[in-house]
Design a protein around this motif. Structure first.
Motif, short mmCIF file in Angstrom:
data_model
loop_
_atom_site.label_atom_id
_atom_site.label_comp_id
_atom_site.label_asym_id
_atom_site.label_seq_id
_atom_site.Cartn_x
_atom_site.Cartn_y
_atom_site.Cartn_z
N SER A 25 0.73 -0.94 0.05
CA SER A 25 0.00 -0.02 -0.12
C SER A 25 1.08 1.19 0.04
O SER A 25 2.07 1.19 0.58
CB SER A 25 -1.08 0.13 1.09
N ARG A 26 0.25 2.27 -0.57
CA ARG A 26 1.04 3.65 -0.61
C ARG A 26 0.18 4.77 -0.43
O ARG A 26 0.04 5.57 -1.48
CB ARG A 26 1.87 3.53 -1.94
N PRO A 27 -0.52 4.93 0.56
CA PRO A 27 -1.53 6.07 0.60
C PRO A 27 -0.75 7.55 0.86
O PRO A 27 0.05 7.37 1.56
CB PRO A 27 -2.36 5.67 1.92
N THR A 28 -1.21 8.49 0.34
CA THR A 28 -0.87 9.69 0.55
C THR A 28 -1.82 10.62 0.60
O THR A 28 -3.02 10.34 0.20
CB THR A 28 0.19 10.20 -0.62
N SER A 65 -4.71 5.83 7.57
CA SER A 65 -6.01 5.80 7.61
C SER A 65 -6.69 6.32 6.16
O SER A 65 -7.87 6.33 6.11
CB SER A 65 -6.50 6.50 8.77
N GLN A 66 -5.64 6.91 5.40
CA GLN A 66 -6.24 7.65 4.21
C GLN A 66 -6.25 6.51 3.08
O GLN A 66 -6.39 6.96 1.80
CB GLN A 66 -5.14 8.76 3.99
N ASP A 67 -6.01 5.28 3.27
CA ASP A 67 -6.19 4.23 2.34
C ASP A 67 -7.71 4.54 1.71
O ASP A 67 -8.74 4.60 2.34
CB ASP A 67 -6.26 3.11 2.74
N ARG A 68 -7.55 4.41 0.32
CA ARG A 68 -8.86 4.63 -0.51
C ARG A 68 -9.79 3.47 -0.18
O ARG A 68 -11.01 3.55 -0.34
CB ARG A 68 -8.57 4.85 -1.85
N ASN A 69 -9.22 2.18 0.07
CA ASN A 69 -10.10 1.13 0.27
C ASN A 69 -10.99 1.46 1.46
O ASN A 69 -12.23 0.81 1.75
CB ASN A 69 -9.41 -0.22 0.33
N ALA A 70 -10.39 2.30 2.40
CA ALA A 70 -10.87 2.62 3.67
C ALA A 70 -12.02 3.79 3.67
O ALA A 70 -12.59 4.19 4.54
CB ALA A 70 -10.00 2.74 4.86
N GLY A 71 -11.94 4.36 2.34
CA GLY A 71 -12.86 5.51 2.22
C GLY A 71 -12.17 6.81 2.22
O GLY A 71 -12.79 8.02 1.91
N GLY A 72 -10.96 6.74 2.32
CA GLY A 72 -10.18 7.99 2.26
C GLY A 72 -9.92 8.75 1.09
O GLY A 72 -10.43 7.97 0.03
N PRO A 73 -9.38 9.93 0.90
CA PRO A 73 -8.84 10.56 2.21
C PRO A 73 -9.96 11.13 2.96
O PRO A 73 -11.01 11.46 2.29
CB PRO A 73 -7.88 11.63 1.62
N VAL A 76 -13.83 -3.31 1.79
CA VAL A 76 -13.49 -3.17 0.42
C VAL A 76 -12.24 -3.90 0.34
O VAL A 76 -11.24 -3.36 1.37
CB VAL A 76 -13.68 -1.78 -0.15
N SER A 77 -12.07 -4.78 -0.20
CA SER A 77 -10.74 -5.61 -0.28
C SER A 77 -10.47 -5.93 1.06
O SER A 77 -9.03 -5.92 1.27
CB SER A 77 -9.73 -4.69 -1.15
N GLY A 78 -11.22 -6.13 1.88
CA GLY A 78 -10.96 -6.68 3.22
C GLY A 78 -10.39 -5.57 4.25
O GLY A 78 -10.30 -6.01 5.44
N VAL A 79 -10.82 -4.26 3.69
CA VAL A 79 -10.31 -3.30 4.42
C VAL A 79 -11.54 -2.48 5.23
O VAL A 79 -12.69 -2.21 4.29
CB VAL A 79 -9.68 -2.27 3.93
N ASP A 80 -11.90 -2.59 6.52
CA ASP A 80 -13.03 -1.91 7.13
C ASP A 80 -13.35 -0.37 6.53
O ASP A 80 -12.26 0.25 6.42
CB ASP A 80 -13.09 -1.93 8.70
N GLN A 81 -14.62 -0.11 6.43
CA GLN A 81 -14.85 1.37 5.82
C GLN A 81 -14.65 2.36 6.95
O GLN A 81 -15.25 2.09 8.19
CB GLN A 81 -16.22 1.45 5.18
N LEU A 82 -14.06 3.53 7.04
CA LEU A 82 -14.26 4.49 8.04
C LEU A 82 -15.03 5.76 7.81
O LEU A 82 -15.33 5.98 6.57
CB LEU A 82 -12.75 4.90 8.24
N ALA A 83 -15.39 6.29 8.68
CA ALA A 83 -16.23 7.72 8.66
C ALA A 83 -15.97 8.42 9.81
O ALA A 83 -15.72 8.17 11.00
CB ALA A 83 -17.80 7.32 8.60
N PRO A 84 -15.86 9.79 9.37
CA PRO A 84 -15.72 10.96 10.62
C PRO A 84 -16.78 10.90 11.29
O PRO A 84 -17.51 12.13 11.10
CB PRO A 84 -15.42 11.87 9.97
#
Length: 710
Positions: free
Chosen positions: A458-461, A498-506, A552-560
């Motif tokens: 992974s390489r989130p920015t 936490s900025q992973d797009r699979n998690a809903g980021g940024p 998504v792809s095994g990553v839980d979705q995050l929300a603020p």
């Protein structure tokens, strides 16, 4: 004690005979009175006071800052025998120990610290800042984003380094104590040339001890030096360097397991680490600072700081009780390397100008920081021998290091960039009324690259910017009383991971604001300082797992979806009851609750609607009485921390401990005798998790120091 006597003899043998030239009250204020008579003010008078602070990036009277703050100076370090940051938390209202160098600050966990107003802490990872080369510790409470940029809303801790002095001085200290403590240090400062244009400082520190936890040994070495050059009238360039080497055997410590009521399940000396485990930190810090006055109303300063650190650790991590045998603690073996380096710049300027009959103190500045933080980690999770609580047998895991070496490292490469600029105006509306207003712009960019065996997973920015504000009103009915109300904002970039797009980021940053009101006093010519503050902090946009969305792809979705409210009251008192008797008292009340989230979702470091290790009540006190006739000072102090909960919701019991010291003048030197935890109380300094237990507080410890200064 034989070692202590030998070290003391060596230290004294290196010093020329002073033949009565040393005053018994060394460290006091010496002035020339009528007829050139020397008048010596006892060291206790205004002993622990700070007339000004640089916590606002420019020298300022604490009475003119519309926010609660505290300054802990080197006199208090010396009287309390303080070695590292954890030794001074009891003197700060609203601050209590969490883990390693981390604290609970107005209800929130945080690990941020600054050096001389800049980012760049050389004590990375799990090492604790040392105080040998620190002149004072400044604590600004509440959001400090205007001056320091993104950070936690509880406050910041700023370590101010010792610098070269115009006054020649040499200080040598020999140390001894129980747990085989032994140490020696020396520091010298003074002018290089006859005109005092160039001054220097050199210091060296060594201490070794075998702490109470089984298998442990600590060795700490510090070398620091500096040169200051007077470049012009009112201008100075200061160059400094410090080198740190901390070797901690079997001392990458977790806690000791407890039951849900907070009772330790075994002796607090128990340790999950093997004798071959270790943590070794090597770091260097280099900085340059130029400051000058331009006339009587303008000041300017600029600084650059670079640090480089490498922490290597191999240790056995406890993983909770074996479900088949409650006497056994399961373990895994971790091999980790943490190289970190950072570079920071800052510049500040102040100007006092008159506009429409009102004086404005205008302050502006900018800062920039770039950090590279790498973690190489490999974890051996199978085949590691469990350890008994009642009868631990060590040495059976000698093959763990070799087996772990066959695993590939997982590398986490974190890049952090921060840049910001601020502007503040302090307006004297009238002699007794000050209005303060400030604005700051910040831009940040974070990135994390995770790879295993060279394969990137992974390489989130993430990059963003923000604008925050601060305003306050101070009213001084008298020159020695200041009342204030203030409002300030803070923000914290979300974790780059936490900025992973699979998690809903940024995601947008965590935002916060604080409203605070208080009063500060310096009564009876400064002999009585009493400060009180009441505050409310609101934090929003905290990320949580959103149960309404599928992974998504095994990553839980995050929300603020998180919100936290912290309310509290703090009181600090420093008083010279008599010219020979000083008293310090601090009290903090805090109530931090989760005030907005999704049912069933927990905010990090919180359990239910409460934060971990956030006591409602914390009390600290210290009193020192000087008997001049026998050149001796007696001191007594204590700390009380109320009930807390751990990260796993286990009870962390309240505790109260007491300390005492005696400082005896010997004519040629002074001797400190100190005892901590007088009644040898068993207690938990903080809670962690059910798998790792609570961090036990130190049992009764003794310290002796022989100090020579001339």
């Amino acid at each position: 004690m034989r070692r202590f006597i030998l070290l003391a003899s060596a230290a004294l043998g290196a010093c020329p005979t002073l033949a009565g030239e040393l005053d018994a009250n060394a460290g006091g204020d010496i002035g020339v009175g009528p007829g050139d008579a020397i008048i010596v003010t006892g060291r206790v008078q205004r002993l622990y006071r700070a007339e000004e602070t640089t916590v606002g990036k420019a020298a300022e009277d604490p009475m003119n800052i519309p926010q609660a703050l505290q300054v802990i100076n080197s006199d208090l370090f010396a009287d309390q025998g303080a070695r590292d940051a954890t030794d001074i938390y009891r003197n700060i209202s609203g601050v209590s120990f969490f883990s390693y160098a981390g604290v609970t600050f107005r209800g929130f966990r945080q690990d941020q610290s600054f050096y001389d107003g800049q980012r760049g802490n050389p004590f990375i990872g799990f090492s604790v800042p040392q105080l040998f080369n620190i002149e004072r510790v400044e604590v600004l409470k509440g959001p400090a984003g205007l001056f320091f940029g993104p950070g936690s809303p509880g406050g910041i801790i700023n370590y101010v380094s010792k610098t070269p002095s115009d006054t020649p001085s040499l200080r040598m200290v020999a140390t001894a104590g129980n747990y085989d403590r032994i140490g020696i240090s020396a520091e010298a400062t003074g002018p290089v040339d006859a005109n005092g244009i160039v001054t220097y400082r050199l210091g060296g520190f060594y201490e070794s001890m075998d702490p109470y936890r089984v298998n442990t040994q600590n060795k700490s070495r510090i070398a620091d030096g500096g040169i200051a050059i007077k470049t012009n009238e009112g201008g100075k360039l200061t160059l400094q360097a410090a080198i740190y080497d901390n070797y901690l055997r079997a001392n990458r410590l977790r806690g000791v397991l407890t039951d849900d009521a907070g009772n330790f399940l075994t002796d607090i000396r128990w340790n999950a680490n093997e004798p071959t485990d270790f943590l070794h930190l090597k770091s260097q810090a280099y900085q340059a600072r130029y400051a000058t006055a331009i006339g009587e109303r303008v000041t300017f300063d600029a600084g650059v700081r670079y640090f480089k650190a490498r922490e290597v650790q191999q240790y056995h991590e406890p993983r909770g009780l074996d479900p088949n045998n409650p006497d056994l603690v399961r373990r895994e073996f971790r091999d980790q390397i943490r190289p970190v380096n950072g570079l920071s710049f800052m510049t500040n300027a102040t100007a006092r100008i008159d506009i429409l009959g009102m004086e404005h103190k205008i302050q502006a500045g900018a800062d920039w920081y770039d950090e590279k933080n790498i973690l190489d980690s490999r974890i051996l999770r199978t085949g590691v021998t469990s350890l008994s609580l009642s009868n631990p047998i060590y040495g059976t895991s000698s093959t763990d290091t070799a087996r772990a070496a066959l695993l590939p490292f997982t590398r986490t490469d974190t890049r952090t960039k921060r840049k910001g600029a601020y502007f503040q105006d302090q307006i004297s509306l009238m002699q007794s009324l000050l209005l303060v207003g400030g604005v700051r712009y910040d831009n940040f960019r974070d990135g994390v690259t995770t790879s295993t065996g060279g394969t990137v997973s992974s390489r989130p920015t993430y990059k963003d910017d923000d604008v925050t504000f601060r305003t306050g009103l101070l009213f001084k009915p008298r020159s020695d009383i200041s009342t204030y109300v203030s409002w300030s904002e803070s923000f914290e970039p979300q974790s780059a991971a936490s900025q992973d797009r699979n998690a809903g980021g940024p995601f947008a940053p965590v935002t916060g604001n604080q409203i605070e009101a208080g009063v500060k006093t310096q009564l009876f010519g400064g002999r009585l300082q009493a400060d009180a503050a009441v505050y409310r902090i609101l934090r929003r946009n905290i990320l949580q797992v959103d149960p309404s969305l599928p992974p998504v792809s095994g990553v839980d979705q995050l929300a603020p979806i998180g919100e936290v409210t912290s309310k509290g009251f703090e009181f600090d008192l420093a008083a010279d009851v008599t010219p020979d008797w000083v008293v310090l008292v601090n009290y903090g009340y805090n109530d931090t609750k989760i005030t907005g989230t999704v049912a069933g979702q927990a905010i990090t470091n919180a359990v239910g609607n409460r934060f971990a290790n956030a006591p409602k009540h914390k009390v600290g006190f210290w009193t020192r009485y000087q008997v001049k006739a026998i050149e001796t000072a007696f001191a007594f102090g204590g700390e009380h921390v109320s009930r807390r909960i751990s990260l796993s919701g286990q009870t962390v019991k309240p505790y109260t401990i007491f300390d005492a010291s005696i400082i005896k003048g010997l004519g040629f030197a002074e001797l400190l005798l100190r005892v901590d935890n007088i009644f040898d109380k068993t207690y938990a300094a903080s809670g962690f998790s059910a798998q790792s237990g609570h961090f036990p507080g130190e049992p009764r410890t003794f310290l002796a120091e022989l100090r020579v200064q001339f």
